[in-house]
Structures are given as structure tokens and as C-alpha cells.
Design a protein around this motif. Structure first.
Motif, short mmCIF file in Angstrom:
data_model
loop_
_atom_site.label_atom_id
_atom_site.label_comp_id
_atom_site.label_asym_id
_atom_site.label_seq_id
_atom_site.Cartn_x
_atom_site.Cartn_y
_atom_site.Cartn_z
N SER A 1 111.82 18.58 22.04
CA SER A 1 111.20 18.08 23.26
C SER A 1 110.52 16.73 23.02
CB SER A 1 110.18 19.09 23.79
OG SER A 1 109.22 19.41 22.79
N THR A 2 110.10 16.48 21.78
CA THR A 2 109.49 15.18 21.47
C THR A 2 110.53 14.08 21.56
OG1 THR A 2 107.93 16.28 19.98
CG2 THR A 2 108.17 13.90 19.76
N ALA A 3 111.76 14.35 21.07
CA ALA A 3 112.83 13.36 21.18
C ALA A 3 113.16 13.07 22.63
CB ALA A 3 114.09 13.87 20.44
N VAL A 4 113.16 14.12 23.47
CA VAL A 4 113.39 13.92 24.90
C VAL A 4 112.32 13.01 25.48
CG1 VAL A 4 113.51 15.05 27.14
CG2 VAL A 4 114.59 16.11 25.15
N SER A 5 111.06 13.25 25.13
CA SER A 5 109.96 12.46 25.68
C SER A 5 110.09 10.99 25.28
CB SER A 5 108.62 13.01 25.20
OG SER A 5 108.47 14.37 25.58
N PHE A 6 110.40 10.73 24.00
CA PHE A 6 110.57 9.35 23.55
C PHE A 6 111.73 8.67 24.29
CE2 PHE A 6 107.95 10.30 19.79
CZ PHE A 6 107.25 9.11 19.68
N THR A 7 112.87 9.36 24.35
CA THR A 7 114.07 8.77 24.93
C THR A 7 113.91 8.52 26.42
OG1 THR A 7 115.39 9.90 23.27
CG2 THR A 7 116.55 9.04 25.18
N PHE A 8 113.42 9.51 27.15
CA PHE A 8 113.27 9.35 28.59
C PHE A 8 112.20 8.31 28.92
CE2 PHE A 8 115.18 13.45 30.53
CZ PHE A 8 116.33 13.23 29.81
N SER B 1 123.46 -1.15 31.20
CA SER B 1 122.01 -0.97 31.30
C SER B 1 121.34 -1.05 29.97
CB SER B 1 121.70 0.38 31.97
OG SER B 1 122.11 1.44 31.12
N GLY B 2 122.09 -0.79 28.90
CA GLY B 2 121.52 -0.84 27.57
C GLY B 2 120.77 0.38 27.17
N SER B 3 120.68 1.38 28.03
CA SER B 3 119.96 2.60 27.69
C SER B 3 120.83 3.49 26.85
CB SER B 3 119.52 3.33 28.95
OG SER B 3 120.63 3.66 29.73
N ASP B 4 120.20 4.29 26.01
CA ASP B 4 120.91 5.14 25.07
C ASP B 4 120.95 6.56 25.59
OD1 ASP B 4 121.16 3.01 23.32
OD2 ASP B 4 119.19 3.41 22.43
N PRO B 5 121.99 7.32 25.22
CA PRO B 5 122.02 8.72 25.58
C PRO B 5 120.99 9.50 24.79
CG PRO B 5 123.84 8.20 24.12
CD PRO B 5 123.16 6.91 24.46
N LEU B 6 120.73 10.69 25.23
CA LEU B 6 119.73 11.54 24.58
C LEU B 6 120.13 11.87 23.16
CD1 LEU B 6 117.19 13.26 24.86
CD2 LEU B 6 118.64 15.13 25.65
N PRO B 7 119.33 11.51 22.13
CA PRO B 7 119.72 11.73 20.75
C PRO B 7 119.43 13.15 20.32
CG PRO B 7 117.59 10.66 20.81
CD PRO B 7 118.02 10.85 22.23
N LEU B 8 120.22 14.08 20.79
CA LEU B 8 120.03 15.46 20.39
C LEU B 8 120.50 15.64 18.96
CD1 LEU B 8 121.22 17.12 23.67
CD2 LEU B 8 118.89 16.75 22.94
N ALA B 9 120.20 16.83 18.42
CA ALA B 9 120.49 17.06 17.01
C ALA B 9 121.97 17.02 16.72
CB ALA B 9 119.91 18.40 16.58
N SER B 10 122.81 17.34 17.68
CA SER B 10 124.24 17.31 17.44
C SER B 10 124.95 16.88 18.71
CB SER B 10 124.74 18.69 17.01
OG SER B 10 124.44 19.65 17.97
N THR B 11 125.95 16.07 18.54
CA THR B 11 126.76 15.62 19.64
C THR B 11 128.20 15.84 19.30
OG1 THR B 11 126.78 13.41 18.68
CG2 THR B 11 125.12 13.84 20.35
N PRO B 12 129.12 15.87 20.30
CA PRO B 12 130.51 16.08 20.01
C PRO B 12 131.01 15.11 18.96
CG PRO B 12 130.13 16.24 22.36
CD PRO B 12 128.85 15.80 21.75
N GLY B 13 131.71 15.65 17.98
CA GLY B 13 132.20 14.85 16.87
C GLY B 13 131.34 14.99 15.64
N GLN B 14 130.13 15.51 15.75
CA GLN B 14 129.26 15.73 14.63
C GLN B 14 129.15 17.21 14.35
OE1 GLN B 14 125.59 13.81 15.67
NE2 GLN B 14 126.43 11.76 15.46
N ASN B 15 128.42 17.56 13.29
CA ASN B 15 128.27 18.97 12.95
C ASN B 15 127.33 19.63 13.95
OD1 ASN B 15 127.82 21.46 11.82
ND2 ASN B 15 127.71 20.67 9.74
#
Length: 434
Positions: free
Chosen positions: A218-225, A304-318
Motif C-alpha cells: 500500500s505504501t508503493a501505491v501511495s507513492f505512485t498515485f 503523459s510520462g506517468s508510470d504504471p503501478l510498480p507492483l511486486a510482479s508484472t507479466p513477464g516477471q516472476n
């Protein structure tokens, strides 16, 4: 005189064969140029063959039972061999394998295991009837996802049993097997969050994205949003709602983790954390109802230059995010040593002070540590209060993040939601104070 138990055993033996036979007939596997050998009648008789074989075994005639069951198993094998000699026949042997299983289920029923035979029959029919569903689902699984599932199975079924269960090191705080369970727990949560994102998708609303992101951080969500709110001020309300959603889902995540490791601590923590969860859920429901006609896509605008939500795993990663799980476990072990030292040197008050500081960095590690601290029944309420304090301090950290990083409109909306959550958390701590 009628032997009623034997009659019921044989009836179940026949019914398991009948169920499989009905499915084979219904699916069309008994007709056409590639038709197989058995339908309703044959499968029912195979179930009875297995049933009589099991009955003779119980009657003290194992040799006769072996001959009967062996013949029942050999029959579909011979039928499969004969089928393969027909020109143009496929090598699919599902029907023949199902026939051998029917013999085994019939024998199991006659040996007194009717529930087991019935359950196996249901599972067998389900596997046969949902062939296309399973095949379609398998086609949706990527190679790295299958590898992740196999890795998790290896970590849980191979590595875990090999680890010692004793306590080592200062204060007996190093326990390899429970520590590895923590790794499995975090990896499993990461995998569950990954699957949820794949099923639901990240483009169905920032609130849903925040909820799913809160399963990981949830901290990562807060930073990203907060950062995104500066680039896209029009999304201020949905982004703020996503932050509140991520902070709200933190509560059930903490409770689930606590319950899996120490149910008594989880039960005590419910009274501490139920208020912030209810307040957060009410805020989410109210805003989503109020904005029910609004359809804002969470996908960043092009350029827009905004980044997607950096969750712990995304498609293509573990999807397990194993490295992150190991880091969390390491942090958890450090916290364990710190909690053990504080408990010995200062007592319960020191634990609560430590929880305030630790909640600023890693609520998960604090939660797991407090479940260990609450293993002693005398410490359960203190551990629950410490978890509540950690959640409160973590909420205040996110409040500082959105105020210092977020755009003006986002800042005002997110701050209101986080202050409401903080007030509810404070009230919950007061209610559950030891």
C-alpha cells in the motif's frame, strides 16, 4: 438374508461406473469413427467388477479378488490396444484410463470406502466433462507463470520439510522453519495478487488497482498515485480513492497473516482493526456510488510520462516476487531479534514504542513478529495493540507522502480519507488497549 452394507457398497460401485459412463455417452466419445469401447452399460459393469473384487477381498479370498480386479483393469488396456489398430484412430486414452479408475473406485467402495469412491467419481466426471475448459485455461498460462507455480511447490514441498524446527541464536529468535513459512506466505500473497490482476485487469478503475496493489504494498501505491496526481490532476478523485482502497485492504491482509500464524492474536486484533476497515470500506462504497456514472480509465494518457503501478510482479516477471519475499523475511528476522531484545530489556511498553517505529517501514514484518510475540497468551492483547499502532503509524506515513508529493486536488481528497482511517485506527487501539 440380505447383507445391507454389502448391497450399499455394490450399489455405489455401480453408480460410480454409471456416472462416468453417462459422461462418456453424453460427450460423444462412444460414437463416430473414433468411438471408444465403453458407454453407460460397460462402465456400470466395470464398477460392479471392481465392487465384487473388493467384496471377495474382504471375504478372505484375495487371490480371487486379484483375478477379478486384474481382469477388469486388463480389459480397457486390451480395448485400447485394439482401438489403436483401427486406421485413423487417435491415441487419446482418457476413456480407457477412466475405465481402470472405475474398477479401482468400485473396489474402494466394496472395501468400505464409499465416501472416497463417491468423491473420486465426482472429480473424475468433472475432469472429463470440463476438458475444453481446462485446455483453454492452460493456454492462458504463460511459461513464467507455470515456472512460478512449480517453484512455489518446490519451496513448500521440498525445502520446507528439510528445515529444522528448533530455535537458535540470541533469545532463541532464529527459527528456520517458521522463517521459511514467512517466505512462502509472502510469495503466496504476491502470486495471489498477480493472478487477481490478470483475471480482473488493471484498467477497470483506480480503486480496483489500489485494492490489488494494496495486496502487495500500500505504501508503493501511495507513492505512485501521489506522483501521478501531479501529471494527471483530472484523476485526483480516483487516485485518492485508490490510495484509500490500498490502505483499507491492508487491514484484511494483516488479519489474514496474523490468523495463519497465530489465530489468538488475529482474534484480538479484529477489535483493534475493524473500525478502520469499516470506515475505509464505507468511503470506497460512497465515492464509487457517487461517481457511478463516471468512467475514468486508469491507463496513463499517451505521452503523459506517468508510470504504471510498480507492483511486486508484472507479466513477464516472476509472479512469486521471491527476491522481495526473501527481503521481507530478512527484515522480519531482524525485527524478531529487536522485539526479543526490547521485550527482555524494556517490557510491553517498549514493544508498543517499537511498533510505532516499525510500522513506518514494514507492517508485514511487524505483523509476523507480533504473532510470534503473542505466542505467549499473556502477550496476546499487547501484540494486537502493537499491530494497531503499526497500522496507525503506517497510515500517518502515507498521509505525509500524499501531502508532500501529491497534486493539490489529490492531496486534499486523499488527506481526508487517510485522516478518517487514522482516526478510526486510533479509536480501535483505544477500544482494544490491553
Amino acid at each position: 438374508m440380505l447383507d445391507l452394507p454389502l448391497a450399499l457398497d455394490l450399489l455405489v460401485s455401480a453408480l460410480v461406473g454409471l456416472a462416468v459412463g453417462v459422461e462418456r455417452e453424453w460427450s460423444g466419445h462412444t460414437t463416430g469413427p473414433d468411438g471408444r469401447f465403453a458407454g453407460i452399460r460397460t462402465f456400470t459393469l466395470l464398477g460392479l467388477i471392481g465392487g465384487f473384487g473388493g467384496w471377495f477381498f474382504r471375504d478372505g479370498q484375495p487371490a480371487l479378488a486379484a483375478v477379478i480386479i486384474g481382469a477388469g483393469v486388463l480389459f480397457p488396456i486390451a480395448a485400447y490396444a485394439a482401438t489403436l489398430r483401427r486406421p485413423g484412430t487417435t491415441t487419446d486414452g482418457t476413456t480407457e484410463v477412466a475405465a481402470m479408475l472405475v474398477v479401482a473406485m468400485g473396489a474402494a467402495s466394496a472395501l468400505g470406502h464409499r465416501p472416497l469412491a463417491s468423491a473420486a467419481a465426482v472429480l473424475c466426471v468433472l475432469l472429463l466433462a470440463e476438458k475444453s475448459t481446462f485446455q483453454n485455461a492452460l493456454q492462458q498460462v504463460a511459461a513464467h507463470e507455470l515456472r512460478a507455480a512449480l517453484q512455489f511447490a518446490g519451496l513448500a514441498l521440498v525445502v520446507l520439510p528439510l528445515l529444522p524446527s528448533g530455535a537458535y541464536g540470541p533469545f532463541g529468535a532464529f527459527q528456520p522453519r517458521p522463517l521459511w513459512i514467512v517466505v512462502l506466505l509472502f510469495s503466496g500473497l504476491n502470486f495471489a495478487g498477480y493472478i487477481a490482476r490478470r483475471v480482473i485487469g488493471e484498467t477497470r478503475g483506480l480503486a480496483v488497482t489500489g485494492l490489488l496493489g494494496g495486496l502487495v504494498s500500500s505504501t508503493a501505491v501511495s507513492f505512485t498515485f501521489s506522483r501521478r496526481s501531479r501529471a494527471e490532476p483530472a484523476l485526483a478523485l480516483p487516485l485518492a480513492l485508490g490510495v484509500v482502497a490500498a490502505c483499507t485492504v491492508l487491514v484484511p491482509r494483516v488479519l489474514v497473516t496474523s490468523w495463519m500464524l497465530q489465530p489468538a492474536v488475529a482474534a484480538a486484533a479484529v477489535s483493534v482493526l475493524v473500525l478502520p476497515f469499516l470506515v475505509g470500506s464505507a468511503l470506497i462504497a460512497f465515492v464509487m456510488w457517487k461517481e457511478r456514472e463516471t468512467r475514468v480509465s486508469p491507463t496513463p494518457a499517451e505521452g503523459s510520462g506517468s508510470d504504471p503501478l510498480p507492483l511486486a510482479s508484472t507479466p513477464g516477471q516472476n509472479p512469486l516476487a521471491l527476491a522481495t519475499s526473501l527481503q521481507m523475511a530478512l527484515a522480519f528476522q531482524v525485527v524478531l531479534f529487536a522485539i526479543a531484545w526490547v521485550q527482555q530489556a524494556v517490557g510491553p511498553t517498549g514493544v508498543l514504542v517499537s511498533a510505532t517505529l516499525l510500522g513506518l517501514t514494514d507492517v508485514d514484518a511487524l505483523t509476523v513478529s507480533m504473532t510470534r510475540y503473542g505466542a505467549d497468551a499473556a502477550n496476546v492483547r499487547v501484540a494486537a495493540a502493537a499491530i494497531g499502532i503499526g497500522v496507525l503509524s503506517n497510515t500517518m506515513l502515507k498521509l505525509a507522502v500524499v501531502v508532500s508529493i501529491g497534486g493539490p486536488r489529490f492531496r486534499a481528497r486523499a488527506a481526508v480519507g487517510l485522516l478518517a482511517l487514522a482516526a478510526a485506527a486510533g479509536a480501535g487501539i483505544w477500544i482494544g488497549w490491553p
